[in-house]
Design a protein around this motif. Structure first.
Motif, PDB file in Angstrom:
ATOM      1  N   ARG A   9       0.822  -1.199   0.000  1.00 52.03           N
ATOM      2  CA  ARG A   9       0.000   0.000   0.000  1.00 52.03           C
ATOM      3  C   ARG A   9       0.862   1.258   0.000  1.00 52.03           C
ATOM      4  O   ARG A   9       0.475   2.282  -0.563  1.00 52.03           O
ATOM      5  N   TYR A  10       2.013   1.160   0.628  1.00 49.74           N
ATOM      6  CA  TYR A  10       2.940   2.283   0.683  1.00 49.74           C
ATOM      7  C   TYR A  10       4.339   1.774   0.386  1.00 49.74           C
ATOM      8  O   TYR A  10       4.720   0.696   0.841  1.00 49.74           O
ATOM      9  N   LYS A  11       5.072   2.566  -0.380  1.00 48.16           N
ATOM     10  CA  LYS A  11       6.445   2.190  -0.711  1.00 48.16           C
ATOM     11  C   LYS A  11       7.298   3.444  -0.714  1.00 48.16           C
ATOM     12  O   LYS A  11       6.961   4.429  -1.383  1.00 48.16           O
ATOM     13  N   VAL A  12       8.381   3.401   0.043  1.00 45.18           N
ATOM     14  CA  VAL A  12       9.352   4.488   0.025  1.00 45.18           C
ATOM     15  C   VAL A  12      10.611   3.948  -0.618  1.00 45.18           C
ATOM     16  O   VAL A  12      11.117   2.895  -0.215  1.00 45.18           O
ATOM     17  N   ALA A  13      11.106   4.638  -1.610  1.00 46.89           N
ATOM     18  CA  ALA A  13      12.312   4.196  -2.307  1.00 46.89           C
ATOM     19  C   ALA A  13      13.305   5.346  -2.383  1.00 46.89           C
ATOM     20  O   ALA A  13      12.925   6.521  -2.464  1.00 46.89           O
ATOM     21  N   LYS A  14      14.556   4.984  -2.354  1.00 49.62           N
ATOM     22  CA  LYS A  14      15.600   5.981  -2.590  1.00 49.62           C
ATOM     23  C   LYS A  14      15.748   6.155  -4.094  1.00 49.62           C
ATOM     24  O   LYS A  14      15.578   5.193  -4.868  1.00 49.62           O
ATOM     25  N   ARG A  15      16.053   7.374  -4.484  1.00 47.63           N
ATOM     26  CA  ARG A  15      16.227   7.645  -5.906  1.00 47.63           C
ATOM     27  C   ARG A  15      17.246   6.676  -6.500  1.00 47.63           C
ATOM     28  O   ARG A  15      18.313   6.450  -5.930  1.00 47.63           O
ATOM     29  N   GLY A  16      16.869   6.085  -7.630  1.00 46.89           N
ATOM     30  CA  GLY A  16      17.753   5.127  -8.283  1.00 46.89           C
ATOM     31  C   GLY A  16      17.404   3.674  -8.021  1.00 46.89           C
ATOM     32  O   GLY A  16      17.871   2.785  -8.737  1.00 46.89           O
ATOM     33  N   GLN A  17      16.582   3.441  -7.008  1.00 45.44           N
ATOM     34  CA  GLN A  17      16.167   2.073  -6.698  1.00 45.44           C
ATOM     35  C   GLN A  17      15.108   1.600  -7.689  1.00 45.44           C
ATOM     36  O   GLN A  17      14.388   2.402  -8.279  1.00 45.44           O
ATOM     37  N   ASP A  18      15.017   0.292  -7.842  1.00 46.75           N
ATOM     38  CA  ASP A  18      13.943  -0.308  -8.633  1.00 46.75           C
ATOM     39  C   ASP A  18      12.813  -0.690  -7.689  1.00 46.75           C
ATOM     40  O   ASP A  18      13.054  -1.105  -6.553  1.00 46.75           O
ATOM     41  N   VAL A  19      11.571  -0.556  -8.164  1.00 47.71           N
ATOM     42  CA  VAL A  19      10.424  -0.962  -7.357  1.00 47.71           C
ATOM     43  C   VAL A  19       9.499  -1.825  -8.203  1.00 47.71           C
ATOM     44  O   VAL A  19       9.482  -1.730  -9.435  1.00 47.71           O
ATOM     45  N   ALA A  20       8.730  -2.669  -7.517  1.00 45.79           N
ATOM     46  CA  ALA A  20       7.740  -3.518  -8.183  1.00 45.79           C
ATOM     47  C   ALA A  20       6.435  -3.406  -7.425  1.00 45.79           C
ATOM     48  O   ALA A  20       6.388  -3.621  -6.208  1.00 45.79           O
ATOM     49  N   LEU A  21       5.390  -3.078  -8.131  1.00 46.86           N
ATOM     50  CA  LEU A  21       4.073  -2.897  -7.533  1.00 46.86           C
ATOM     51  C   LEU A  21       3.142  -3.980  -8.086  1.00 46.86           C
ATOM     52  O   LEU A  21       3.101  -4.212  -9.294  1.00 46.86           O
ATOM     53  N   ARG A  22       2.381  -4.578  -7.183  1.00 48.30           N
ATOM     54  CA  ARG A  22       1.573  -5.726  -7.570  1.00 48.30           C
ATOM     55  C   ARG A  22       0.093  -5.381  -7.578  1.00 48.30           C
ATOM     56  O   ARG A  22      -0.377  -4.617  -6.731  1.00 48.30           O
ATOM     57  N   GLN A  84      12.442  11.238  -8.455  1.00 44.98           N
ATOM     58  CA  GLN A  84      11.493  11.903  -7.562  1.00 44.98           C
ATOM     59  C   GLN A  84      10.158  12.165  -8.247  1.00 44.98           C
ATOM     60  O   GLN A  84       9.105  12.088  -7.605  1.00 44.98           O
ATOM     61  N   GLU A  85      10.213  12.437  -9.548  1.00 46.27           N
ATOM     62  CA  GLU A  85       8.955  12.713 -10.253  1.00 46.27           C
ATOM     63  C   GLU A  85       8.066  11.480 -10.401  1.00 46.27           C
ATOM     64  O   GLU A  85       6.915  11.585 -10.838  1.00 46.27           O
ATOM     65  N   ASP A  86       8.597  10.308 -10.044  1.00 43.94           N
ATOM     66  CA  ASP A  86       7.775   9.088 -10.075  1.00 43.94           C
ATOM     67  C   ASP A  86       6.877   8.998  -8.839  1.00 43.94           C
ATOM     68  O   ASP A  86       5.996   8.127  -8.783  1.00 43.94           O
ATOM     69  N   THR A 112      -1.165   2.045  -4.645  1.00 45.18           N
ATOM     70  CA  THR A 112       0.117   2.015  -3.936  1.00 45.18           C
ATOM     71  C   THR A 112       0.676   3.428  -3.970  1.00 45.18           C
ATOM     72  O   THR A 112       0.857   3.997  -5.051  1.00 45.18           O
ATOM     73  N   ARG A 113       0.930   3.969  -2.791  1.00 50.51           N
ATOM     74  CA  ARG A 113       1.527   5.313  -2.722  1.00 50.51           C
ATOM     75  C   ARG A 113       3.042   5.163  -2.733  1.00 50.51           C
ATOM     76  O   ARG A 113       3.621   4.624  -1.787  1.00 50.51           O
ATOM     77  N   LEU A 114       3.663   5.625  -3.805  1.00 54.11           N
ATOM     78  CA  LEU A 114       5.122   5.543  -3.946  1.00 54.11           C
ATOM     79  C   LEU A 114       5.729   6.909  -3.649  1.00 54.11           C
ATOM     80  O   LEU A 114       5.325   7.912  -4.239  1.00 54.11           O
ATOM     81  N   THR A 115       6.671   6.909  -2.743  1.00 51.28           N
ATOM     82  CA  THR A 115       7.425   8.123  -2.444  1.00 51.28           C
ATOM     83  C   THR A 115       8.888   7.861  -2.745  1.00 51.28           C
ATOM     84  O   THR A 115       9.469   6.908  -2.208  1.00 51.28           O
ATOM     85  N   VAL A 116       9.449   8.669  -3.615  1.00 57.32           N
ATOM     86  CA  VAL A 116      10.870   8.527  -3.970  1.00 57.32           C
ATOM     87  C   VAL A 116      11.647   9.674  -3.337  1.00 57.32           C
ATOM     88  O   VAL A 116      11.356  10.853  -3.593  1.00 57.32           O
ATOM     89  N   LEU A 117      12.600   9.306  -2.501  1.00 58.25           N
ATOM     90  CA  LEU A 117      13.371  10.322  -1.769  1.00 58.25           C
ATOM     91  C   LEU A 117      14.635  10.719  -2.519  1.00 58.25           C
ATOM     92  O   LEU A 117      15.177   9.928  -3.283  1.00 58.25           O
TER      93      LEU A 117
END
Lengths: 117, 115
Positions: A9-22, A84-86, A112-117
Motif C-alpha cells: 500500500r505504501y512504498k518508500v524508495a531511494k532515488r535510483g532504486q527499482d520498485v515492483a508494484l503488484r 522523484q517525479e515518479d 500504492t503510494r510511492l514516495t521517492v526520496l
C-alpha cells in the motif's frame, strides 16, 4: 466478494532504486489497467492488458516503466531507477468481459503510494 | 494528459444542501463516468452516461450530458457528511486508437460537506 487488491500500500524508495508494484484483479476480469495519480490530480492512464496481452502502453512515461501480466491474472508494474517525479499513487483497475459496444466499468484497487526520496 | 476540467476545483456546502459539479472534455466520447475518491482510497464508480443519453439518475445522483458543449454535470441532492470526497469525471474516448480502453480523467472537484 474480494475487490481489486494492490501491494504494497505504501512504498518508500531511494532515488535510483527499482520498485515492483503488484495488482491482483477481481477473479475473472480480463481487462486490467494501470493509472498514475499525482498529488491533487486525476489519474492518468499508463497501460492496459487484455488477459496476458499488453494492448496499449502509450501512457507509460518512460522506458523505465514496465508492466507485465504473464498469466493473465496478477500484474506487476516495475519502475527502474526511480526518480522523484515518479512519486505518485499507482492505481490498478480491472473490468469484466462484456459484449462489444457495451460500456466498460472499471473497478479500482486502493492504490500504492510511492514516495521517492 | 488529462481530458478536461472539473469545476469548481473545491466546493464546501452545508449538510442537506445540493452539490453541483461540472466537467468539460475535449474529444468525442462513447460515454462519461463519474467516480468518487475518499482520502487515501481507490476510486469508486458512481454512474455512467452514454453519449446518446442526456440525463441519468441513481439514488441521490443526477448526471446530465451535453455532447454539443462537451460538458457534464453531477448533482448530489440532500448532501451528507459521508459525501465528503473528491469527484472525478472520466471519459471513454471514441477514437482512442490502439485498442485502448483506458479512461481519461479530469482533475477532480474536492467536495466538503459541513455538518
Amino acid at each position: 466478494g474480494a475487490g481489486v487488491s494492490q501491494s504494497p500500500r505504501y512504498k518508500v524508495a531511494k532515488r535510483g532504486q527499482d520498485v515492483a508494484l503488484r495488482c491482483d484483479p477481481i477473479s475473472g476480469h480480463v481487462s486490467l489497467f494501470w493509472y498514475q495519480q499525482a498529488l491533487g490530480q486525476g489519474p492518468e492512464f499508463l497501460t492496459y492488458f487484455q488477459n496476458e496481452a499488453q494492448l496499449d502502453k502509450s501512457g507509460l512515461p518512460s522506458d523505465r516503466f514496465f508492466a507485465e501480466r504473464p498469466e493473465g491474472s496478477v500484474s506487476t508494474l516495475k519502475i527502474q531507477r526511480t526518480q522523484q517525479e515518479d512519486s505518485a499513487v499507482y492505481l490498478c483497475a480491472s473490468s469484466p468481459p462484456r459484449p462489444k459496444r457495451e460500456p466498460d466499468t472499471q473497478y479500482f484497487g486502493p492504490g500504492t503510494r510511492l514516495t521517492v526520496l | 494528459s488529462q481530458q478536461g476540467e472539473e469545476d469548481p476545483q473545491a466546493l464546501s456546502i452545508q449538510e442537506g444542501e445540493n452539490a453541483t459539479m461540472n466537467c468539460s472534455y475535449k474529444t468525442s466520447i462513447n460515454n462519461l463516468q463519474w467516480y468518487r475518491q475518499n482520502s487515501g482510497r481507490g476510486l469508486v464508480h458512481l454512474i455512467l452516461i452514454r453519449s446518446n443519453e442526456r440525463e441519468k439518475h441513481s439514488g441521490r445522483l443526477r448526471v446530465t450530458l451535453d455532447t454539443s458543449k462537451k460538458s457534464s454535470s453531477l448533482l448530489i441532492t440532500a448532501s451528507r457528511a459521508a459525501d465528503t470526497a473528491s469527484y472525478f469525471c472520466a471519459t471513454d474516448e471514441m477514437y482512442s486508437g490502439g485498442g485502448a480502453d483506458g479512461l481519461t480523467f479530469g482533475k477532480g472537484t474536492h467536495l466538503i460537506i459541513q455538518p
